[in-house]
Design an enzyme around this catalytic site. Sequence first.
Site, PDB file in Angstrom:
ATOM      1  N   HIS A   1       0.866 -13.350  10.538  1.00 24.97           N
ATOM      2  CA  HIS A   1       1.059 -12.124   9.851  1.00 24.97           C
ATOM      3  C   HIS A   1       1.458 -10.997  10.933  1.00 24.97           C
ATOM      4  CE1 HIS A   1      -1.303 -13.620   6.700  1.00 24.97           C
ATOM      5  NE2 HIS A   1      -2.419 -13.042   6.815  1.00 24.97           N
TER       6      HIS A   1
ATOM      7  N   CYS B   1      -8.209 -11.621   8.225  1.00 28.85           N
ATOM      8  CA  CYS B   1      -7.232 -12.045   9.467  1.00 28.85           C
ATOM      9  C   CYS B   1      -6.419 -10.717   9.618  1.00 28.85           C
ATOM     10  CB  CYS B   1      -6.401 -12.969   8.668  1.00 28.85           C
ATOM     11  SG  CYS B   1      -5.804 -12.720   7.299  1.00 28.85           S
TER      12      CYS B   1
END
Length: 329
Positions: free
Chosen positions: A234, A126
């Site tokens: 994130h 990710c």
Amino acid sequence: MKVAVVGATGMVGEVMLKVLAERNFPITELLLVASERSVGKKMTYKNKEYTVIGLADAVTAKPEIAIFSAGGDTSTEWAPKFAEVGTTVIDNSSAWRMDPTKKLVVPEINADQLTKEDKIIANPNCSTIQLVMVLAPLHKKYKMKRVVISTYQSVSGTGVKAVQQLENEIAGIQGEMAYPYPIGRNALPHCDVFLENGYTKEEMKLAREPQKIFDDRTFSITATAVRIPTAGGHSESVNVQFENDFDLTEVRKLLSETAGVIVQDNPDTNTYPMPIYAHDKDDVFVGRIRRDETQRNTLNMWIVADNLRKGAATNAVQIGEYLVAHNLV
């Protein structure tokens, strides 16, 4: 188009189904697949109820595409079994990413490498996906030499147990711990397991995966990955040194013209990327774009994305879309 979602009951699996529905992926038959303990469970997709089946039954059904998000051990054991019956596997775990015989794909960057022979395709980490989405146009134009990254990663990257730990701490409830320490009001410089070199697996993924995606080992990456008490999304502080000098206006223009990237960069109006804005979106957001005044040809940026969407589910579905559009399945 018979499609299997392996790990359908997990956090990423559920987002996977949401993304498949939103993007109207051309499914004629859907198989929802999970571990033995979830077999028989009922799930809904596009207002229709489905019963979760086991992996062996899913292999027997010979789907055209199987999107995996069930952990590395499951992928290592089962992806080859699907591939043997002719299924194209898009795997979201770390199991196949650095396998030299497997492609590591971000569709906007390197999907054109895919062929009908690629039966196991790896979805990158990710944190890597959002990083390379921003670095790709800049590397092409200015040629990267060295990248230094510090990540600020949400608890959803660890899974349901970690989200529950954070919620318990906020509510003042004693509960099961996903981490060795509290995560609320804290920051853990510890994503994934520590390796012999003192780095974590997450940090080494960030160092190695971009080189494979770009098929270029002339630049180096070093990373520190940190878990913070955000529920989703994130963030990354990124410092890039280039071979060639750049103009900041041109950098912003390049990025704003890149599909899947949105520039949010205006200090005068306090405009910059934040996880709260990236939530449930498929784009990668970049801001705080400025010159590193201590080093020649060096740029600082702040990159944010929803780690469960472009960082996982959306990227996997986009790979599937590419395969369908180019008659590779």
